[in-house]
Motif scaffolding. Structure first.
Motif, PDB file in Angstrom:
ATOM      1  N   GLY A  78      42.074  44.512  44.983  1.00  0.00           N
ATOM      2  CA  GLY A  78      42.174  45.896  44.510  1.00  0.00           C
ATOM      3  C   GLY A  78      43.544  46.494  44.791  1.00  0.00           C
ATOM      4  O   GLY A  78      44.111  47.192  43.949  1.00  0.00           O
ATOM      5  N   VAL A 127      46.011  44.914  42.294  1.00  0.00           N
ATOM      6  CA  VAL A 127      45.807  45.491  40.960  1.00  0.00           C
ATOM      7  C   VAL A 127      46.401  46.889  40.893  1.00  0.00           C
ATOM      8  O   VAL A 127      47.048  47.253  39.903  1.00  0.00           O
ATOM      9  CB  VAL A 127      44.302  45.505  40.598  1.00  0.00           C
ATOM     10  CG1 VAL A 127      44.022  46.407  39.414  1.00  0.00           C
ATOM     11  CG2 VAL A 127      43.820  44.097  40.322  1.00  0.00           C
ATOM     12  N   GLY A 146      49.552  47.111  38.501  1.00  0.00           N
ATOM     13  CA  GLY A 146      49.167  47.915  37.342  1.00  0.00           C
ATOM     14  C   GLY A 146      50.004  49.164  37.195  1.00  0.00           C
ATOM     15  O   GLY A 146      50.437  49.510  36.086  1.00  0.00           O
ATOM     16  N   VAL A 199      44.277  54.558  34.837  1.00  0.00           N
ATOM     17  CA  VAL A 199      43.369  53.429  34.642  1.00  0.00           C
ATOM     18  C   VAL A 199      43.460  52.444  35.809  1.00  0.00           C
ATOM     19  O   VAL A 199      42.444  51.900  36.255  1.00  0.00           O
ATOM     20  CB  VAL A 199      43.678  52.720  33.308  1.00  0.00           C
ATOM     21  CG1 VAL A 199      42.856  51.463  33.147  1.00  0.00           C
ATOM     22  CG2 VAL A 199      43.472  53.661  32.155  1.00  0.00           C
ATOM     23  N   TRP A 200      44.657  52.226  36.328  1.00  0.00           N
ATOM     24  CA  TRP A 200      44.856  51.196  37.350  1.00  0.00           C
ATOM     25  C   TRP A 200      44.233  51.561  38.690  1.00  0.00           C
ATOM     26  O   TRP A 200      43.558  50.716  39.292  1.00  0.00           O
ATOM     27  CB  TRP A 200      46.344  50.865  37.473  1.00  0.00           C
ATOM     28  CG  TRP A 200      46.831  50.309  36.184  1.00  0.00           C
ATOM     29  CD1 TRP A 200      47.600  50.943  35.250  1.00  0.00           C
ATOM     30  CD2 TRP A 200      46.501  49.040  35.627  1.00  0.00           C
ATOM     31  NE1 TRP A 200      47.781  50.126  34.165  1.00  0.00           N
ATOM     32  CE2 TRP A 200      47.120  48.956  34.368  1.00  0.00           C
ATOM     33  CE3 TRP A 200      45.759  47.960  36.075  1.00  0.00           C
ATOM     34  CZ2 TRP A 200      47.008  47.824  33.566  1.00  0.00           C
ATOM     35  CZ3 TRP A 200      45.645  46.845  35.274  1.00  0.00           C
ATOM     36  CH2 TRP A 200      46.274  46.785  34.032  1.00  0.00           C
ATOM     37  N   LEU A 213      40.485  51.163  38.226  1.00  0.00           N
ATOM     38  CA  LEU A 213      40.090  49.754  38.241  1.00  0.00           C
ATOM     39  C   LEU A 213      40.104  49.204  39.667  1.00  0.00           C
ATOM     40  O   LEU A 213      39.181  48.487  40.079  1.00  0.00           O
ATOM     41  CB  LEU A 213      41.024  48.940  37.337  1.00  0.00           C
ATOM     42  CG  LEU A 213      40.740  47.450  37.212  1.00  0.00           C
ATOM     43  CD1 LEU A 213      39.353  47.210  36.615  1.00  0.00           C
ATOM     44  CD2 LEU A 213      41.802  46.787  36.359  1.00  0.00           C
ATOM     45  N   ALA A 214      41.139  49.536  40.430  1.00  0.00           N
ATOM     46  CA  ALA A 214      41.228  49.074  41.821  1.00  0.00           C
ATOM     47  C   ALA A 214      40.062  49.613  42.643  1.00  0.00           C
ATOM     48  O   ALA A 214      39.458  48.878  43.437  1.00  0.00           O
ATOM     49  CB  ALA A 214      42.557  49.519  42.435  1.00  0.00           C
ATOM     50  N   GLY A 270      37.109  50.447  41.559  1.00  0.00           N
ATOM     51  CA  GLY A 270      35.914  49.716  41.148  1.00  0.00           C
ATOM     52  C   GLY A 270      35.834  48.335  41.773  1.00  0.00           C
ATOM     53  O   GLY A 270      34.759  47.896  42.211  1.00  0.00           O
ATOM     54  N   ILE A 271      36.960  47.643  41.835  1.00  0.00           N
ATOM     55  CA  ILE A 271      36.995  46.305  42.436  1.00  0.00           C
ATOM     56  C   ILE A 271      36.657  46.383  43.920  1.00  0.00           C
ATOM     57  O   ILE A 271      35.861  45.590  44.440  1.00  0.00           O
ATOM     58  CB  ILE A 271      38.377  45.646  42.228  1.00  0.00           C
ATOM     59  CG1 ILE A 271      38.578  45.290  40.758  1.00  0.00           C
ATOM     60  CG2 ILE A 271      38.541  44.410  43.111  1.00  0.00           C
ATOM     61  CD1 ILE A 271      39.994  44.861  40.412  1.00  0.00           C
TER      62      ILE A 271
END
Length: 127
Positions: A77, A80, A84, A98-99, A102-103, A105-106
């Motif tokens: 994460g 990313v 990102g 977004v990045w 996403l991190a 979420g990971i």
């Protein structure tokens, strides 16, 4: 005003304020979640207090894998998030928020998967 062929002034526009604010807040949240996940992963070992080699009631492969998944996901994460954001800032056309999303979420997903692996390996409920 003259422009280079293939480039329009719209491509050089700065990111929107909302995107920057969301990116900063989500990045801080992702870093905080990563720190919390890494900290609480260290307590996975307490779930194995009832394990004994003679009883054979624990699956140690799942317990070992839980650390790899949780700490590895936290590290992934972070990677990313950094890469990102660097790519998004360099391209100037992609949204930034977004990045970190996403991190985040990971990090959350891998921590929960690691906790589920501990639960499956010991039979002790984590939640």
């Amino acid at each position: 005003m003259t422009t280079t062929p293939g480039l329009s002034p719209a491509n050089d526009s700065p990111p929107r304020v909302g995107d920057i604010v969301a990116t900063v807040l989500l990045s801080l949240l992702a870093v905080a979640a990563g720190l919390v996940a890494a900290f609480f992963t260290a307590f996975f070992v307490m779930a194995s207090d009832g394990c004994s080699p003679s009883a054979g009631n624990c699956r140690y492969g799942l317990l070992d894998g839980a650390y790899v998944v949780s700490w590895g996901g936290t590290a992934l994460g972070g990677v990313v998030l950094l890469i990102g954001l660097i790519v998004a800032v360099a391209s100037k056309r992609r949204p930034l928020f977004v990045w970190p999303l996403l991190a985040l979420g990971i990090i959350v997903a891998t921590f929960l998967i690691g906790a589920a692996m501990v639960e499956a390996g010991t039979g002790v409920g984590m939640f």
